[in-house]
Design a protein around this motif. Structure first.
Motif, short mmCIF file in Angstrom:
data_model
loop_
_atom_site.label_atom_id
_atom_site.label_comp_id
_atom_site.label_asym_id
_atom_site.label_seq_id
_atom_site.Cartn_x
_atom_site.Cartn_y
_atom_site.Cartn_z
N LEU A 402 1.10 -1.50 0.04
CA LEU A 402 0.16 -0.20 0.17
C LEU A 402 0.91 1.24 0.64
O LEU A 402 1.81 0.94 0.82
CB LEU A 402 -0.84 0.35 1.19
CG LEU A 402 -2.18 -0.43 1.04
CD1 LEU A 402 -3.20 -0.31 2.75
CD2 LEU A 402 -3.48 -0.08 -0.24
N THR A 406 -1.24 6.40 1.82
CA THR A 406 -2.08 6.43 2.30
C THR A 406 -3.06 6.67 3.39
O THR A 406 -2.41 6.71 3.95
CB THR A 406 -3.06 4.58 1.55
OG1 THR A 406 -2.76 3.94 1.15
CG2 THR A 406 -4.06 4.40 2.01
N THR A 425 -1.45 9.94 7.45
CA THR A 425 -0.93 8.74 6.14
C THR A 425 -0.37 7.37 6.67
O THR A 425 0.06 7.70 8.31
CB THR A 425 -0.30 9.42 5.01
OG1 THR A 425 1.31 9.53 4.79
CG2 THR A 425 -0.58 10.46 4.50
N GLU A 448 -8.47 4.84 0.83
CA GLU A 448 -8.85 6.25 -0.27
C GLU A 448 -10.22 7.00 0.50
O GLU A 448 -10.05 8.33 -0.20
CB GLU A 448 -9.13 5.90 -1.75
CG GLU A 448 -7.69 5.83 -2.57
CD GLU A 448 -6.68 6.24 -2.23
OE1 GLU A 448 -6.98 7.34 -2.04
OE2 GLU A 448 -5.29 5.94 -2.09
#
Ligand code: SAH
Length: 468
Positions: A402, A406, A425, A448
């Motif tokens: 990831l 993110t 994040t 997201e």
């Protein structure tokens, strides 16, 4: 509680009213309906009061106030525009420890007059502690609408049988159940409708059959308490809380939710400590079994939903094994409550086709999760109990692909008045969490969709609770 509510017996007690205008007339009217003996001090009086004086229903000294007027009084009420006079009466009364109310002047009053719903003998008093009398009036209007006008008749009907029921049914629990049946069933309907003869017949029949019943078998309701905001309880949860004999709850259940329960229900706190998790869970199971065996209606209240990371499954098994009836009432789980409160879509046509709930709790010293599955793109990951293991979780997700950019949101005490949010994040969240020093139950949401909520509201302040 800002003030202490009591109902004062004023029948045949002397009360002093200072003032002769409309507001004074309203208070006099109320005092007379409570049976008080009213003495009035005023230079001039409005027609309504003059009428009462003429009919000798109140006594009037047509002169100005003297401190001695307070002696022997049970209460004093001041309703005058004369500020200096109001302050003087208030001061003199408080020196004598005599309860005094100055209309619309909470600072000069030692007690406040509530908004009243009068369904004699039922009286409902509403106070906002002086904060918003207009709101109290609105609440009164809602209660007036909800309560049938004849509810007083029902209370008078019940009173006739009170002593007999007390003699017939020994245990308070049996008596409460009996009255619940009376008020919720046909007897109540008949009494409300004014058919007293039929209502009496029905009540006697019910009393006979209740006396001959054996102790009913107890049962356990596994009830979801939701994430904290009491308005998020289901109607069924609310009803059960009102009827329970015993409520068994733990740390996650908010005081506001607990306050929805019947006042005299027994409350048992079984907050689990992490270290001795296993044995304590067994004790809880045991406790539920023995409470139900004793004939209690038990509500096992669990934060959020009872079957989401709540060990509800183990409790069900223990109860079923012991032959005890169980009902499960779902609740709003933390993920749904927190998502709603921050307006985060858990799924989204473009950004998240799936949503996964996982536990971040350690098992054998590690977080044993399916990392490749969790690191998939286009899904939302919600971590329960993940505050402590957040650094491991963030690191593993990055390791498994990831992007470190993110977005992540941490929501503490979601849906309550103490809700706090931290957003960052995968790369930054650990440090931010440490700075925020989150102590309450905290949910971690990754994906997201958090970015979406942020771009709509960069301050991340959205609150779905609009209030009353
Ligand atoms: N059965 C519960 C979850 C119990 S596990 C449910 O369905 O919600 C306990 C975890 O739930 C906490 O560590 C926290 O991650 C989460 N949690 C419960 N209530 C919460 C709240 N009001 N705000 C944020 N997280 C909460």
């Amino acid at each position: 509680m800002q003030t202490f509510p009591i109902f004062l017996a004023l029948h045949d007690r002397p009360v002093l009213v200072v003032g002769g205008g409309e507001p004074a007339a309203r208070k006099v009217e109320l005092l007379l309906s409570a049976g008080a003996r009213v003495s009035l001090i005023a230079d001039t009086v409005v027609g309504e009061i003059a009428q009462l004086i003429a009919e000798a229903r109140i006594s009037w000294a047509g002169r100005s106030f003297d401190d001695g007027d307070l002696s022997g009084m049970a209460l004093a009420i001041v309703a005058t525009d004369d500020e200096a006079l109001a302050a003087r009466v208030s001061h003199a009364a408080q020196q004598r420890s005599l309860p005094v109310n100055v209309v619309d002047r909470p600072r000069l009053s030692s007690f406040i007059m509530p908004a009243i719903v009068d369904r004699a003998p039922i009286t409902i008093a509403i106070s906002t502690g002086g904060a918003a009398p207009a709101l109290a009036r609105r609440i009164r209007a809602e209660i007036e609408r909800a309560l049938p006008a004849a509810i007083g008749r029902l209370a008078r009907f019940a009173e006739i049988f009170r002593a007999q029921v007390r003699r017939t049914l020994e245990s308070p629990r049996d008596r409460r159940r009996f009255w619940d049946r009376v008020f919720a069933g046909r007897t109540g309907e008949l009494a409300l409708a004014g058919d007293e003869i039929a209502a009496r017949r029905e009540l006697i029949r019910l009393l006979d059959s209740t006396r001959n019943e054996n102790t009913p078998a107890g049962m356990v309701h596994l009830v979801g308490a939701g994430p904290g905001d009491p308005d998020l309880l289901t109607m069924k949860a609310h009803r059960l809380l009102q009827r329970a004999d015993v409520i068994v709850y733990d740390r996650l259940v908010s005081p506001e939710v607990l306050a929805m329960a019947r006042r005299d229900a027994e409350r048992i706190f079984v907050g689990k400590r992490r270290a001795d998790h296993g044995s304590t869970q067994q004790e809880i199971n045991q406790r539920l079994v023995s409470l139900a065996r004793a004939g209690n209606s038990v509500v096992r209240l669990k934060g959020g939903d009872p079957l989401v990371f709540g060990r509800g499954g183990e409790e069900i098994e223990a109860l079923v094994r012991a032959g005890i009836a169980v009902e499960v009432v779902p609740g709003i789980t933390a993920a749904l409550g927190c998502a709603a409160s921050a307006a985060i879509p858990l799924t989204h046509r473009d950004h998240a086709q799936a949503c996964v709930f996982v536990t971040g709790q350690l098992k054998d010293g590690t977080v044993a999760l399916d990392w490749p599955m969790l690191a998939r793109p286009r899904q939302t990951v919600v971590v329960y109990m993940g505050a402590e293991t957040l650094p491991i979780i963030a690191a593993r997700l990055i390791e498994h692909g990831l992007p470190s950019s993110t977005p992540v949101a941490l929501i503490e005490n979601g849906t309550t008045n103490q809700e706090r949010r931290v957003v960052g994040t995968l790369a930054t969240i650990e440090q931010q969490a440490r700075r925020a020093d989150l102590e309450g139950p905290t949910l971690c949401m990754i994906g997201e969709v958090i970015g979406l909520a942020l771009s709509r509201d960069p301050e991340f302040r959205f609150v779905s609770r609009i209030g009353l």
